[in-house]
Scaffold this active site. Sequence first.
Site, PDB file in Angstrom:
ATOM      1  N   TYR A 125     -32.054  16.735 -32.561  1.00 15.01           N
ATOM      2  CA  TYR A 125     -30.807  16.537 -33.297  1.00 15.01           C
ATOM      3  C   TYR A 125     -30.115  17.852 -33.638  1.00 15.01           C
ATOM      4  O   TYR A 125     -30.736  18.776 -34.164  1.00 15.01           O
ATOM      5  CB  TYR A 125     -31.063  15.760 -34.599  1.00 15.01           C
ATOM      6  CG  TYR A 125     -29.758  15.446 -35.294  1.00 15.01           C
ATOM      7  CD1 TYR A 125     -29.007  14.347 -34.895  1.00 15.01           C
ATOM      8  CD2 TYR A 125     -29.248  16.254 -36.296  1.00 15.01           C
ATOM      9  CE1 TYR A 125     -27.782  14.057 -35.481  1.00 15.01           C
ATOM     10  CE2 TYR A 125     -28.014  15.981 -36.893  1.00 15.01           C
ATOM     11  CZ  TYR A 125     -27.290  14.889 -36.481  1.00 15.01           C
ATOM     12  OH  TYR A 125     -26.075  14.615 -37.054  1.00 15.01           O
ATOM     13  N   THR A 184       0.886  -1.174   0.000  1.00 13.22           N
ATOM     14  CA  THR A 184       0.000   0.000   0.000  1.00 13.22           C
ATOM     15  C   THR A 184       0.913   1.211   0.000  1.00 13.22           C
ATOM     16  O   THR A 184       2.041   1.134   0.526  1.00 13.22           O
ATOM     17  CB  THR A 184      -0.936   0.051   1.231  1.00 13.22           C
ATOM     18  OG1 THR A 184      -0.137   0.091   2.406  1.00 13.22           O
ATOM     19  CG2 THR A 184      -1.869  -1.153   1.274  1.00 13.22           C
ATOM     20  N   SER A 211      15.718  -0.959 -27.435  1.00 11.63           N
ATOM     21  CA  SER A 211      16.067   0.450 -27.619  1.00 11.63           C
ATOM     22  C   SER A 211      16.899   0.616 -28.878  1.00 11.63           C
ATOM     23  O   SER A 211      17.702  -0.254 -29.225  1.00 11.63           O
ATOM     24  CB  SER A 211      16.874   0.920 -26.401  1.00 11.63           C
ATOM     25  OG  SER A 211      17.641   2.053 -26.715  1.00 11.63           O
ATOM     26  N   GLU A 246       3.239  -0.134 -20.729  1.00 15.18           N
ATOM     27  CA  GLU A 246       3.253   1.334 -20.765  1.00 15.18           C
ATOM     28  C   GLU A 246       2.167   1.856 -21.708  1.00 15.18           C
ATOM     29  O   GLU A 246       1.517   2.870 -21.432  1.00 15.18           O
ATOM     30  CB  GLU A 246       4.620   1.827 -21.226  1.00 15.18           C
ATOM     31  CG  GLU A 246       5.751   1.515 -20.253  1.00 15.18           C
ATOM     32  CD  GLU A 246       7.091   1.930 -20.821  1.00 15.18           C
ATOM     33  OE1 GLU A 246       7.601   1.196 -21.694  1.00 15.18           O
ATOM     34  OE2 GLU A 246       7.591   2.994 -20.436  1.00 15.18           O
ATOM     35  N   ASN A 258      12.205  -3.423 -22.753  1.00 17.02           N
ATOM     36  CA  ASN A 258      11.220  -2.523 -22.161  1.00 17.02           C
ATOM     37  C   ASN A 258       9.815  -3.119 -22.181  1.00 17.02           C
ATOM     38  O   ASN A 258       9.422  -3.760 -23.152  1.00 17.02           O
ATOM     39  CB  ASN A 258      11.191  -1.204 -22.935  1.00 17.02           C
ATOM     40  CG  ASN A 258      12.514  -0.466 -22.843  1.00 17.02           C
ATOM     41  OD1 ASN A 258      13.155  -0.455 -21.796  1.00 17.02           O
ATOM     42  ND2 ASN A 258      12.940   0.123 -23.949  1.00 17.02           N
TER      43      ASN A 258
END
Lengths: 484, 484, 484, 484
Positions: D316, D154, D276, D289, D284
Site C-alpha cells: 500500500y 464504410t 440554441s 454529442e 441539436n
Amino acid sequence: MKLWGGRFEGNIDPLAMRLNASLAVDQRLCDVDIRGSVAWARALARAGVIAPAEAETLCAGLQKVWAEFNGGAFRYAAGDEDIHTAVERRLGEIAGPVAGKLHTGRSRNDQVATDFRLWLAEAIDVLALRLDHLQGALTAKAEAELETVLPGYTHTQRAQPILFSHWLLSHYWALERDQQRLAQTRARVMTMPLGSAALAGTGFPIDRAALAADLGFESIAPNSVDAVGDRDFAAEFLFDAALAGIHLSRMADTLILYSTAEFGFVEMSDAYSTGSSIMPQKKNPDMLELARGKAGTLLGMLTGLLAVLKGLPSAYDKDLQEDKAPVFAAFDTLDVLLPVLAGTVATMRVNRERMRAAVDASLLATDLADHLVKKGVPFRQAHGLVGRVVRKALEAGVSMDQLSAAQLREVSDQFDDEAVAVLSGASLLAGRTVAGGTGLDSVRAQLAKAREHGAHAPASPDDTHWPARHIDQTHSEDIMHPAS
Amino acid sequence: MKLWGGRFEGNIDPLAMRLNASLAVDQRLCDVDIRGSVAWARALARAGVIAPAEAETLCAGLQKVWAEFNGGAFRYAAGDEDIHTAVERRLGEIAGPVAGKLHTGRSRNDQVATDFRLWLAEAIDVLALRLDHLQGALTAKAEAELETVLPGYTHTQRAQPILFSHWLLSHYWALERDQQRLAQTRARVMTMPLGSAALAGTGFPIDRAALAADLGFESIAPNSVDAVGDRDFAAEFLFDAALAGIHLSRMADTLILYSTAEFGFVEMSDAYSTGSSIMPQKKNPDMLELARGKAGTLLGMLTGLLAVLKGLPSAYDKDLQEDKAPVFAAFDTLDVLLPVLAGTVATMRVNRERMRAAVDASLLATDLADHLVKKGVPFRQAHGLVGRVVRKALEAGVSMDQLSAAQLREVSDQFDDEAVAVLSGASLLAGRTVAGGTGLDSVRAQLAKAREHGAHAPASPDDTHWPARHIDQTHSEDIMHPAS
Amino acid sequence: MKLWGGRFEGNIDPLAMRLNASLAVDQRLCDVDIRGSVAWARALARAGVIAPAEAETLCAGLQKVWAEFNGGAFRYAAGDEDIHTAVERRLGEIAGPVAGKLHTGRSRNDQVATDFRLWLAEAIDVLALRLDHLQGALTAKAEAELETVLPGYTHTQRAQPILFSHWLLSHYWALERDQQRLAQTRARVMTMPLGSAALAGTGFPIDRAALAADLGFESIAPNSVDAVGDRDFAAEFLFDAALAGIHLSRMADTLILYSTAEFGFVEMSDAYSTGSSIMPQKKNPDMLELARGKAGTLLGMLTGLLAVLKGLPSAYDKDLQEDKAPVFAAFDTLDVLLPVLAGTVATMRVNRERMRAAVDASLLATDLADHLVKKGVPFRQAHGLVGRVVRKALEAGVSMDQLSAAQLREVSDQFDDEAVAVLSGASLLAGRTVAGGTGLDSVRAQLAKAREHGAHAPASPDDTHWPARHIDQTHSEDIMHPAS
Amino acid sequence: MKLWGGRFEGNIDPLAMRLNASLAVDQRLCDVDIRGSVAWARALARAGVIAPAEAETLCAGLQKVWAEFNGGAFRYAAGDEDIHTAVERRLGEIAGPVAGKLHTGRSRNDQVATDFRLWLAEAIDVLALRLDHLQGALTAKAEAELETVLPGYTHTQRAQPILFSHWLLSHYWALERDQQRLAQTRARVMTMPLGSAALAGTGFPIDRAALAADLGFESIAPNSVDAVGDRDFAAEFLFDAALAGIHLSRMADTLILYSTAEFGFVEMSDAYSTGSSIMPQKKNPDMLELARGKAGTLLGMLTGLLAVLKGLPSAYDKDLQEDKAPVFAAFDTLDVLLPVLAGTVATMRVNRERMRAAVDASLLATDLADHLVKKGVPFRQAHGLVGRVVRKALEAGVSMDQLSAAQLREVSDQFDDEAVAVLSGASLLAGRTVAGGTGLDSVRAQLAKAREHGAHAPASPDDTHWPARHIDQTHSEDIMHPAS
C-alpha cells in the site's frame, strides 16, 4: 564495444543486451552526435584538456565517421549498444588511442540529451515549414473560394450561412497557434545540457557558453542534476504534435462529412483517394481518415512519455531511454501528414452549387430575430417569436421563406415586409462585418492578416516533398571544416 | 428557465436534462460570467443597439445578481441548465423585460468561451504565485543547506557527491519552466472570443477591440468559427498542469526515498505526515505520495480532454462541455498541492550526518579517473583502470579508500600518491566549478540567479493559504461601478 | 498492384501512397494472411463458387508464396500497398488468372480483421508462456528464500516483518490475474469476422461455421457491420499488456529500491546490469528501470488506440489502420521484457543478513498492541498506548526493544514481561498464520497453491528465448498440405 | 477524530489535512463500510477475539450509524479524515469504549479495499441492467425497422445496402461484449482482501472463508501484500467503462450524422434534444454529442488511474487514494448516459423514405461484380470491369442504373440483361443470407439470438430511472438484523 565494464565480471545476457540496446532507435542521432562530439573536442582543446593537434585528429576522424555514415558505408559492430558507442568505437578504429580522449569529462547522460535537443530543434524547423505549406494551401483555397456560401454548422446541424473561405481560414488560425507553440518549445529545446556530465557537472574547466555558441544553443542548462533528467522538451514537443494532430483531425472529420454523397460539398481528387478491394464504385477519403486516426496515435505517444516521466527519481534513470521513439514517430507522422493534407486541400473540388443550395431559409432565423431587435423587441422575446415561426413552418411542412407575411403576422405583428425580405436571403451575410466575422469584408481583412503571418503555397513540389534526410545535412559544411 | 424552446413541442426528459445540465460544474464561472455580461451590455450601448439607460439598468441588475451570488443569497431555479441561464433568469426577475436585451447578438457559444478564458487567466495567476512560493521554499532550504554534501544518484545508485542545495535547486528550475509555460499559455488564453456569436460573428456592429480592452483581453480571436470551437487554451493548461505535476512527483518520489529508514537523509515534520490506523510506530510521508499520485490523475485529465477534442467537427459541438471539469479539477489539485509541498520542504529536517556518511569512496571513482586524465591517460583507458580498482576493492570486501597506494599500483603505475588523496575525499567537489555544476561557487552563482528570477519565501501564512475564492473577487470593484 | 482503381482516373500522389501504405507494419501478418486465404479458397470451393481444382491451384500457389516468404525469397513490388495486395499479386504471378478468383466475396475489411485475430491469438499464447516462466522464477526464488525475513513496507516506510518469499509471491498473483485476463481476451479474439465482406456479409453461400473450424476460431461474428469495425480485441489486449507492464513496473521499482546501497537487500547479477560511460564504479539495474519505463510506453499504446476508436462512425473506417502498430509493439515489448525479468529474478543475489538486520523492534509495534488486545485492552486504546511507547523511544533516542519493562510500565501498567518478549522478536511472524498471511505455514500453503496453477521454471534456455518467429510457423504443417 | 497519532507531537497542517482527507469522495462507501464492519465484528467474535455480546453491541451500534446515514441524520465531525474514521468515531459515541475493539486486527488498508470492491460489484450490477435496457431499446427498434433499407457506409462513403435493423443490432453486439467483460471483471472484484490487515495478514485467527461468505465474496485474496496494493479491479472496471463509452460514442457519432439535414435519416425526439440561445431554428442532438464527448473523459479516467499505479512500490502507498474518484465518476457517467441513450433510441423517428432514397444504384456495384463472378469471370477482373462502368456513369453524369444494356456492353459483353436487373435493385439484399449478413433471414436469426441473450425493453420507467441510491440499500435487510 561497451563504454563500461572494468568493474564487471560476467557478461550481459543476450536478451538483456537486446532490451538495453537503443541503437535501432538512436542511430538517427548519428549526425548530431558527431556534431556534438566535434564541438566537445574543440571545447576540450580550448580548456587545455587535450592538445590542439589531438582535437584536430579527433575532428578529422569524426568527419570521416560522418562521411561513412552519410555515404552508407558505416557498419555497426556487435557490441554497439547505442549510437554514441558506435561512433566512439569507429573513431578509435580510424584515429587510434587518441579517440579514448574524446569522452573526457562527458557522460552519455549529457551527451544524449544534447544530441536529442539538436535533432529536435531541426525537426521543429521542418515541421514549421510543413505547417506553413498547409497554411498556404488553406489561404490559397480561401482566396479561390472567397465568396462561396455554405451553411455553417454547430452540433453538426445547420446553423447560419458562412463563407467557405471563412471556414478554411478557421483552420489556418489553429495551425498558427501550433506554429507559435512549436517556436516557444524550440527555445526551451535549445538549452544546452552538455557539460553536466553524469549529473554533477564536468570535472574539467569547460567554457560552456562558448560550447553552446559553437553548437547553436541559445542558453545553457543552469543545473547539472536537472539537465540530465529533464525531458520537458520532449514532452512539450509531443504535446504540440498531438494538438496539431487534433487540429488536423477536426479539419479532416469535417471534410469527410462534406465529401459524403449526402453533403456533396467537396470531392477529393483521385490523387488523394483510394478505392475498395471489393466495391468497384468506392472512392474513399483515406488521407482524411488517416489524419483523424493518427491524432489518436499521437495522443498515445504524449501520454506514454508523460507516464514514463511520472514518479521518476531525480536526475538520470534508464527509463528515459523511452523518450526518443515517440518523438521520432510523432515527427515522422506529421512530416508526411502535413504535406499530404496540403495536397488534399489544394486539389479538392468544391461544389459551390451544392453548398449554396444547402443554405435554406431556416438558417436565417437568427437574422430574423436580429431584425426584430433592431425594431426594439428584446432579443429574448424575438428569439421566442421566431421559434414559433420555425414551428409553424415545420408544421406546415414548408420552408420558412415560403410563409407569407400574413402567416408571419399570425405569430406577431412585429413581422413586417422587411422580415419577409430577410428570409429571402436578400442580404445574406451582410451583417456579419464585425472583426473576425464571416462578412465578406471581414474575411478579406482576415485573409490579409493571414498572409502577413507568412503563409504561402509551396514554392515547388520539391519543397513540399523535402526529404526528412535534409535535417541531418544542414550543418554538414560546418562539420567538414572543424574550427582551426 | 431555458434560453431556447420556441420551436420545441415536447419537454425534455428529466434524465436527459440532468445529463445536459452543466450548472454543477460551471456555477464557478458566475463571477466572470457577470463581468462578461456587464462588458457586453456596455458594448451594446456603445454600438447603439441598446440605450445607455438600458445598459445602466442591466449593469445595476447584474451587480445585484453578483452581490447575491457572492453573499450566498443566490438561489438556483429548477430550469437553470447552466450558469448563463441562471444569471439571465435572475436578472430578468430583478430588472424586468430589459433583461431580455442582454443576450442580443451573443450566443452561449462565445459567452462560455469568454467566461472560461477569464477564469483561467486568473487561475493561472494564482498558480504562478503558488509555484513561486514553492520555489521560494526550495531556494530558502538551499541557502540553509548550501554546503551539505550527499550522494547524487543516477539509476537510483550512488553516482557522485553533490551538494544538497544543488539537488534542491534542480527542482527549482523545473518549476521555472512551468512558470514560463504557464505565462505563454496565459497569453493565448487572453484572446477574446466574444463577438463571435454562435459561429458566424455577431450581427451587430460591436467594437470588439474596445470590448477586449474593457475585459482585459490581450487580443481578439481572428475567426469566429475557430473562436467558438477552440479549446487549445484548456488543453495547454492541462498539459502545463500535468507536467508541473510530474515535476512534483519526481521531487516527491526522491524525498520519499530519502525519508526511508534506510536512507534517513530527511524527515518530514509531523505537520506534513500521517500515521497508521493499525501500526502505532508508523509515520508516513503521505503528502509526498499524494503529490506523486496526483501527477497520474492530472495526466488523465489532459488525456481525457485531448480525446474529447480529437475528431470533432469544426465550430461548436456539445462535446466541448466536457472541458471545464478537468480544468477546474487540475487547478484545485495544484492549488492545494503546491502550498502543501512548500510547507513540506520548508519544515523537513535534514540529517547532514547521514547524508555525508553515505558519500563513500566509490563515489570518487570518476574523480580518480579524471586524475589520471590530467596526467595524460586517455579517459577511456583511465575508466577501465579505475574499474579494475573498483573490482579489486569489491573482491577484497573493502572500501576503495582502504586500498593502499601499493594496491592501486598493482592495477597501474599511473596511480600516485595524489590518487590516494583523491579517494580520501580531500578535495570533494572541488572540481565541479563549471557553470551549472555542483561546485560550491557554481551553486552560489546558481542561487543568485534563481533569486533574480524572483522566487521568494511566502510573505505570510495568509499569502500561502490564499483562498481560491479570491480569484473571483479580484475585479469586484470594477463590477460594482459599471462604466458610465 | 492495387486491388482497386477501375473507377479512378488519376494516380495517387506518392506521399499519399506512402501515408496510405501499411506494408511496413502488416507484412508481419503474411503467415496468417496466407492461412486465411487457404481456408477461404477451400470455403469457396465448398460453396461451389470455384471448382475444387481451382482451389487446389490457389492453395498450392499460396503454399509457394508462403515458402518464399519464410525462406526470405519473397520480394515486394512497388505497388504493394499492404500484405494482402502483395500476396495476391505474387499469387497471380505464380498461379495465373485463377488468382483473380481468390478475393471473391471477400473484402480486405474482413480479411485484415481475420488475419489480425489469428496473429494475436498466437501472440497471446507466447506471452502466456513468458508470464509462466516469470511466475516460475518467482516461485523458485520464493522456495529458496522461504524463511528469509525482511521488513514489509507501506508508504515505503517500514511496517511489519514479512517473509521475502511472501513478497515474491505477491507478484506471482498479480501475474496470475494477467494470465486470466489474457485467456479471457483470447476467447474474444477468436471470433471470426471472415464472411462479413466489406460490411454487408458476403454475397456467396459460405459456410462460416466450417470456415471457422478450419481456422481454429471458436465462434463467428454475429453481425457483419460490427465485425469489420470491431477492434475491442486489440484494445483489450493492449489493456492486458499495459496492466501486466504496470505489475512489472511495481516489482521493478521495489527491486530498484532494494538494490540501492542504502537498502542493500538484493544485488542484480552482472548479466542483468550495466555500467556507466563515465563513472567506473557504477552498476545499474537497467533492466528494472526499463521494465518500469516501458510500463509508461505500454500505457501510451493503449491510450492511443482507444483515442483512435473514440467517435468513429460505425463499420470500417481507415482510421482502424492505426490498430496494428501498437499491438505489435506491445507484444514485442513483453516478449523480451518478461524473460529478461525472469532471468533477473532468478539470478539476483539475496542478502539475508541485511534484510534481517533491517527488522528493528519498531516493526513489532502492532504485535505489541495485539498483545495488549489479547489481554482485553480495546485495540484503539492499545494503539494509543503503543504510540506513546514509540514516542518514548524516539525521545530517548533508543530502539523500542531497548526500553525496559519499567519504562514500558510508565506508559501503562498493562505492559508485562511478555510485552518485552514481543519486542525482542522472539515470536516474529508467529501470529500471521491466517490464510494469505505472511506466517510460514501460510506461505507454504500459498506456494503449493501457486504451483498448482502451473508455474514452473523454464525447462531450458531455449525455452526462455523462444524466438518470436515461432508464432508464425506453428501451423506451417497445415498450410503445406491444404485440405483435399 | 484520527485513528492514529499516539507517536505524533505536532498537529497536521490544515491544508495538508485537506489534501489528505478523502471524505468528500469516500463517504459514498458508508453503506458498504458498515456492512464490512458488521461482518468483521462477527468474525472477531467467531475467532474468540471479542465476546459475542460485544459483537452484538457493535452490530447494533453500526446499525444505528447506518440508519442515521441513510436517514440523512449523520453529521461529520471536523477530524473525520475518511469514512472509516467517521463511522468508527460515531460508533464510539453510540456504543462507548467497546467501539475501540472493532478495528482489532484490521487496517484501513484492507478495509478500504474491501469496501471499494463491495461497492463496485453492486455498481457493475447496476450498469449491467442499464446496458441491458439500451440493448433492449436497440432490439425493439430493430424489430420495428426490420425491413427498412438504407446505405451501409464504410469510410463514411456509401458502400452497400443494408437493413437498418442490422445496423441497430451491430451496436447490440458491441454492448454484449461490454456485458461479458463486466461480468468477468466482477468475478475478480469479488476477491476479498479483508484479513490482510496492513500488509502482513491479521494477527488474529480469523476464518477468512467464513468472512468472505458472510460478505458475498467469491474468493479470498491469496497474498496479503498483493491484497492491499492491488487495484487491478478498479483499472479493469475503468477499461470496461471506457470501452463501453467508446461503443456509445461510435453509435452516437453515426446517429449525429444520420440526423443532419443532409442525411435526414433519423430525427431525435424533442425529449432528447436541445435548442440554441441565439438561433431559434436549432434542434441539436446534444445527448449524442455528450455520449461522444464523455467517451473521451472516460478514457482520461482510465489513463489517469493506470498512470497512478505505474511504478508504485509494492503493497500500500497513499497514491492509491486516487483510485476512487475516477471509478465513481465513470459509474455516474454511464449510469445516466445509458438510460438517456436508451430513451434516445427508443423515441427517435426513422425516415424510411429518405433512407431508401439514398440507396442509389452505385451501391449495387459489388452485386454487379458478383453477378459476373457467377458467370465465371474471376472476381478481380469483374471488379475492374464494374469499375469502368462506374466511371462511365460518372462521366455521363448519370446514375449507373440509367446506363442501357448496350452501354454496359461497351465495357464488356459479359454484361447481360440480368446485369441490368441487378442494378435496378430488383433483388436488393437477396444474396446476403450468410450467417451474420444483412439479408432479411439472417437478421431475423440474429434478432432471435440477441433476444436469447436476454435483452429486453425496460419494464417500466421506474426501472429505467432506477436511482443510484438503490445500490447502497440492497443489503439493508441484512444489516438490520446482524447475525445472531
